[in-house]
Design a protein around this motif. Structure first.
Motif, PDB file in Angstrom:
ATOM      1  N   TRP A 516     -13.879  21.214  -2.736  1.00 30.84           N
ATOM      2  CA  TRP A 516     -12.818  20.199  -2.688  1.00 30.84           C
ATOM      3  C   TRP A 516     -12.912  19.419  -1.380  1.00 30.84           C
ATOM      4  CZ3 TRP A 516      -9.285  19.186  -6.590  1.00 30.84           C
ATOM      5  CH2 TRP A 516      -9.370  20.048  -7.687  1.00 30.84           C
ATOM      6  N   LEU A 517     -12.730  18.100  -1.456  1.00 36.53           N
ATOM      7  CA  LEU A 517     -12.884  17.239  -0.309  1.00 36.53           C
ATOM      8  C   LEU A 517     -12.024  15.997  -0.463  1.00 36.53           C
ATOM      9  CD1 LEU A 517     -16.239  15.284  -0.659  1.00 36.53           C
ATOM     10  CD2 LEU A 517     -15.502  16.934  -2.364  1.00 36.53           C
ATOM     11  N   ASN A 518     -11.903  15.265   0.627  1.00 36.47           N
ATOM     12  CA  ASN A 518     -11.207  13.980   0.591  1.00 36.47           C
ATOM     13  C   ASN A 518     -11.783  13.161  -0.557  1.00 36.47           C
ATOM     14  OD1 ASN A 518     -10.191  11.393   1.072  1.00 36.47           O
ATOM     15  ND2 ASN A 518     -10.470  11.521   3.291  1.00 36.47           N
ATOM     16  N   ALA A 519     -10.915  12.633  -1.421  1.00 37.02           N
ATOM     17  CA  ALA A 519     -11.374  12.010  -2.662  1.00 37.02           C
ATOM     18  C   ALA A 519     -12.356  10.874  -2.431  1.00 37.02           C
ATOM     19  CB  ALA A 519     -10.179  11.506  -3.464  1.00 37.02           C
ATOM     20  N   VAL A 520     -12.196  10.112  -1.356  1.00 38.62           N
ATOM     21  CA  VAL A 520     -13.085   8.967  -1.148  1.00 38.62           C
ATOM     22  C   VAL A 520     -14.485   9.395  -0.719  1.00 38.62           C
ATOM     23  CG1 VAL A 520     -11.160   7.435  -0.621  1.00 38.62           C
ATOM     24  CG2 VAL A 520     -12.363   8.590   1.258  1.00 38.62           C
ATOM     25  N   GLU A 521     -14.642  10.653  -0.263  1.00 33.28           N
ATOM     26  CA  GLU A 521     -15.956  11.125   0.142  1.00 33.28           C
ATOM     27  C   GLU A 521     -16.897  11.292  -1.044  1.00 33.28           C
ATOM     28  OE1 GLU A 521     -16.051  14.405   2.884  1.00 33.28           O
ATOM     29  OE2 GLU A 521     -14.111  13.860   3.728  1.00 33.28           O
ATOM     30  N   GLY A 542     -13.102   3.065  -0.645  1.00 28.97           N
ATOM     31  CA  GLY A 542     -13.042   4.066   0.412  1.00 28.97           C
ATOM     32  C   GLY A 542     -11.728   4.077   1.156  1.00 28.97           C
ATOM     33  N   SER A 543     -10.935   3.035   0.994  1.00 28.06           N
ATOM     34  CA  SER A 543      -9.608   3.027   1.611  1.00 28.06           C
ATOM     35  C   SER A 543      -8.740   4.099   0.962  1.00 28.06           C
ATOM     36  CB  SER A 543      -8.947   1.656   1.440  1.00 28.06           C
ATOM     37  OG  SER A 543      -9.724   0.637   2.024  1.00 28.06           O
ATOM     38  N   HIS A 544      -7.930   4.766   1.775  1.00 29.91           N
ATOM     39  CA  HIS A 544      -7.023   5.786   1.233  1.00 29.91           C
ATOM     40  C   HIS A 544      -5.821   5.891   2.150  1.00 29.91           C
ATOM     41  CE1 HIS A 544      -8.066   9.040   4.203  1.00 29.91           C
ATOM     42  NE2 HIS A 544      -9.171   8.309   4.305  1.00 29.91           N
ATOM     43  N   GLY A 545      -4.687   6.279   1.590  1.00 30.21           N
ATOM     44  CA  GLY A 545      -3.510   6.334   2.426  1.00 30.21           C
ATOM     45  C   GLY A 545      -2.319   6.967   1.753  1.00 30.21           C
ATOM     46  N   ILE A 546      -1.170   6.820   2.433  1.00 32.41           N
ATOM     47  CA  ILE A 546       0.069   7.432   1.988  1.00 32.41           C
ATOM     48  C   ILE A 546       1.173   6.376   1.972  1.00 32.41           C
ATOM     49  CG2 ILE A 546       1.833   9.177   2.459  1.00 32.41           C
ATOM     50  CD1 ILE A 546      -0.821  10.388   1.653  1.00 32.41           C
ATOM     51  N   ASP A 547       1.841   6.276   0.845  1.00 34.31           N
ATOM     52  CA  ASP A 547       3.045   5.457   0.719  1.00 34.31           C
ATOM     53  C   ASP A 547       4.221   6.400   0.975  1.00 34.31           C
ATOM     54  OD1 ASP A 547       5.264   4.031  -0.056  1.00 34.31           O
ATOM     55  OD2 ASP A 547       4.378   3.289  -1.935  1.00 34.31           O
ATOM     56  N   ARG A 548       4.692   6.430   2.243  1.00 35.36           N
ATOM     57  CA  ARG A 548       5.727   7.403   2.605  1.00 35.36           C
ATOM     58  C   ARG A 548       7.040   7.125   1.889  1.00 35.36           C
ATOM     59  NH1 ARG A 548       5.225   9.260   8.883  1.00 35.36           N
ATOM     60  NH2 ARG A 548       3.206   8.334   9.402  1.00 35.36           N
ATOM     61  N   LYS A 549       7.355   5.854   1.691  1.00 27.87           N
ATOM     62  CA  LYS A 549       8.640   5.503   1.080  1.00 27.87           C
ATOM     63  C   LYS A 549       8.742   6.056  -0.330  1.00 27.87           C
ATOM     64  CE  LYS A 549      11.513   1.546  -0.211  1.00 27.87           C
ATOM     65  NZ  LYS A 549      11.658   0.059  -0.187  1.00 27.87           N
ATOM     66  N   HIS A 550       7.635   5.945  -1.093  1.00 26.74           N
ATOM     67  CA  HIS A 550       7.671   6.379  -2.494  1.00 26.74           C
ATOM     68  C   HIS A 550       6.987   7.729  -2.697  1.00 26.74           C
ATOM     69  CE1 HIS A 550       8.064   1.904  -2.698  1.00 26.74           C
ATOM     70  NE2 HIS A 550       9.052   2.252  -3.520  1.00 26.74           N
ATOM     71  N   ARG A 552       3.784   8.841  -2.311  1.00 28.25           N
ATOM     72  CA  ARG A 552       2.589   8.762  -3.147  1.00 28.25           C
ATOM     73  C   ARG A 552       1.353   8.688  -2.262  1.00 28.25           C
ATOM     74  NH1 ARG A 552       4.222   7.886  -8.296  1.00 28.25           N
ATOM     75  NH2 ARG A 552       2.025   7.791  -8.889  1.00 28.25           N
ATOM     76  N   ALA A 553       0.324   9.430  -2.658  1.00 29.60           N
ATOM     77  CA  ALA A 553      -1.001   9.308  -2.035  1.00 29.60           C
ATOM     78  C   ALA A 553      -1.867   8.437  -2.929  1.00 29.60           C
ATOM     79  CB  ALA A 553      -1.632  10.682  -1.863  1.00 29.60           C
ATOM     80  N   TRP A 554      -2.702   7.617  -2.322  1.00 27.49           N
ATOM     81  CA  TRP A 554      -3.533   6.704  -3.100  1.00 27.49           C
ATOM     82  C   TRP A 554      -4.930   6.621  -2.486  1.00 27.49           C
ATOM     83  CZ3 TRP A 554      -5.590   2.742  -0.330  1.00 27.49           C
ATOM     84  CH2 TRP A 554      -4.937   2.378   0.848  1.00 27.49           C
ATOM     85  N   ALA A 555      -5.898   6.176  -3.294  1.00 27.85           N
ATOM     86  CA  ALA A 555      -7.268   6.003  -2.805  1.00 27.85           C
ATOM     87  C   ALA A 555      -7.989   5.013  -3.703  1.00 27.85           C
ATOM     88  CB  ALA A 555      -8.012   7.332  -2.776  1.00 27.85           C
ATOM     89  N   VAL A 556      -8.904   4.241  -3.094  1.00 25.65           N
ATOM     90  CA  VAL A 556      -9.749   3.308  -3.841  1.00 25.65           C
ATOM     91  C   VAL A 556     -11.057   4.030  -4.140  1.00 25.65           C
ATOM     92  CG1 VAL A 556     -10.801   1.019  -3.911  1.00 25.65           C
ATOM     93  CG2 VAL A 556      -8.698   1.387  -2.588  1.00 25.65           C
TER      94      VAL A 556
END
Length: 571
Positions: A516-521, A542-550, A552-556
């Motif tokens: 298991w690894l960072n999804a964009v890797e 390869g961009s990835h981040g966190i929407d703290r307000k909602h 949610r974790a996301w990744a391209v």
């Protein structure tokens, strides 16, 4: 079971919350297992090597057998047409060619095709077939050294319809717990004293309509006690090269039979109908004549010296019924086989085929007439051409070319996963040409599923984290998908804000080695770039981040697989 210490060292992923990796996700789950499927085995040309006696392509079967043995499948099913001429001596040859599987402890199940049922002189092959394949009634196998073993249980045949169907149409179960599956095999070919003329040149015996009560009973999800179920026959629901169907005629005939059969599949959770006859790899979604039911159909690739080309979509003998078929994937003129893996609610299908392909048919096999190697089977090099999967606890989405993947959204145990952006940019077409010479654009079948992790003694008060399974965005022959943005929700109580700010938390994925690894890797290309904020249009692969307000974790991404939201640390 995965070595957690090794996981930390290799990937830097810290799964204080992610319990699935340290054990099975549910006490109901037994052990994942595999079965194999192979296509028609016919030798249709001269045999200068002497390796293919009695119209049986032993030189092909031997190579495919080896792949099944190496893969560790529990049993193999062949979808009919066991020899080309259907003679008794030829059918005996086919039985002998399966013995290496049995000697390896692998079961072998088969059923008649039109080539077995071509002559009244041997009872349309039925008496001999029943004698050669007693395992169709009890699952018993005998090795060459005299040892024996049993594969499957709960065997059934529609003997209330006719004793003549015993061991011809049959069903059996295999597996335990959530991996338990039922296999329903349908034989509608002529029998001594039972010959029904059709509009096509292939007559029937006991038709689908005759056998439907037994079929429905075997599929009944309330009584069968198997989560998984597969239905198989030799003839397709709608074919590519052949225009006869399982319903005793062309695709426009007996719509009432078809509607009832399709409804019995859909209402009982049948996700895949498997057949042969066409010597081609073809995945399609077929809809019933009344438009109320549908099922995915897999036509199995050739294991023969014969290959078919799809007939034109405008051919009059389709009677306009090709509009009921959505083409998903197609490969012609190759030799291949299939490995099915059942793991909890998930089914994964791997299609393997030789990496050469473009074989010529019959007297031109493999690369043309007049060559020194004409009629001699090459040594195949099998490669994985396609993988797809589905889950009984997931959803299915059809995404045509040019359409958005944003229709993909699913929820499980309070977690939501959805695609925020991405288009099906494929321009692939199949070889089923219309009058203008255009093949059908291929539609992608996107499937979702979930694995429910359970808390362990190491997880403290943290809840389980669900794993999201996503497949179908790829294309046959490609190791990556279109660019898309995947988002998954998380419980803010399970993560420290400093982990988010440092880029130590987000989407993770499982690679081919089970790590298991960072999804964009796992992307092909792009650079891992952390963004503390919601996704915005224009963010690069390869961009990835966190929407703290909602929350949610996301990744391209440009790959599919299994995903979760968890902590990870820098390498």
């Amino acid at each position: 079971m995965m070595n957690i210490g090794g996981l930390f060292r290799k990937t830097g992923v810290v799964f204080a919350l992610f319990v699935l990796l340290s054990g099975r996700p549910s006490v109901l789950w037994a052990e994942a297992w595999k079965f194999g499927v192979m296509g028609d085995t016919q030798w249709t040309t001269a045999d200068p090597s002497g390796q293919n006696p009695h119209t049986v392509p032993v030189s092909i079967i031997r190579q495919v057998n080896r792949q099944f043995i190496d893969a560790g499948v529990k049993f193999v099913i062949q979808v009919g047409d066991l020899s080309d001429d259907g003679k008794e001596i030829s059918e005996e040859e086919r039985v002998a060619a399966a013995q290496p599987l049995i000697d390896a402890g692998i079961g072998f199940f088969a059923f008649r095709g039109n080539h077995e049922a071509k002559s009244a002189e041997n009872g349309y092959g039925a008496p001999g077939f029943r004698q050669r394949y007693p395992q169709n009634r009890d699952g018993g196998f005998t090795k060459s050294d005299g040892g024996s073993f049993t594969v499957g249980s709960n065997f059934s045949s529609p003997v209330k319809i006719s004793r003549d169907l015993d061991g011809l149409s049959y069903s059996f179960d295999f597996g335990e717990g959530q991996e338990r599956a039922r296999f329903v095999i349908i034989d509608n070919w002529p029998l001594p004293g039972r010959l029904v003329a059709n509009s096509t040149h292939y007559p029937s015996g006991y038709t689908i309509a005759d056998q439907q009560p037994w079929i429905s009973a075997q599929l009944d999800k309330h009584n069968r006690k198997t989560p998984h179920v597969f239905v198989l026959s030799h003839q397709p629901l709608i074919g590519e090269g052949h225009q006869d169907t399982l319903f005793s005629g062309f695709a426009n005939e007996h719509p009432e039979w078809q509607n009832r059969f399709f409804e019995s599949l859909q209402s009982n959770g049948v996700r895949l109908f498997i057949c042969g006859h066409d010597h081609i790899h073809q995945r399609s979604v077929i809809t019933s004549p009344d438009g109320k039911s549908k099922v995915e159909q897999l036509i199995v690739q050739s294991n023969s010296s014969k290959f078919y080309t799809p007939k034109s979509l405008d051919d009059t003998n389709w009677f306009g019924q090709k509009s009921r078929e959505i083409s998903v994937s197609q490969e012609r003129e190759s030799v291949g086989y299939y490995i099915f893996t059942i793991d909890g609610p998930s089914v994964t299908v791997d299609y393997w085929a030789d990496d050469h392909g473009h074989w010529q048919s019959d007297a031109n096999f493999p690369q043309g007439a007049g060559r020194a190697d004409t009629g001699v089977t090459p040594q195949f090099h099998f490669v994985k051409k396609e993988r797809w999967s589905y889950s009984l606890n997931g959803k299915q989405f059809l995404v045509p070319q040019g359409a958005s993947y944003t229709v993909v959204r699913d929820r499980f145990n309070g977690c939501e996963a959805r695609i925020l952006d991405g288009l099906n940019t494929s321009e692939s077409r199949d070889a089923s040409l219309d009058s203008t010479g255009q093949g059908r654009p291929l539609t992608k079948v996107v499937n979702t599923g979930w694995i429910a992790a359970k808390p362990s003694r190491h997880s403290g008060k943290n809840p389980a984290i669900p794993v999201f399974q996503l497949s179908g965005l790829g294309e046959s022959g490609s190791d990556h998908t279109d660019h898309y943005v995947l988002s998954m929700s998380y419980d803010p109580a399970t993560v420290r804000q400093k982990n988010i700010a440092s880029g130590g938390f987000g989407l993770v994925t499982q690679d081919a080695a089970g790590r298991w690894l960072n999804a964009v890797e796992a992307n092909s290309g792009g650079a891992a770039t952390f963004i503390d904020g919601p996704w915005r249009r224009g963010y690069a692969l390869g961009s990835h981040g966190i929407d703290r307000k909602h929350h949610r974790a996301w990744a391209v991404l440009n790959h599919e697989g299994a995903f979760a939201v968890a902590n990870f640390s820098a390498h």
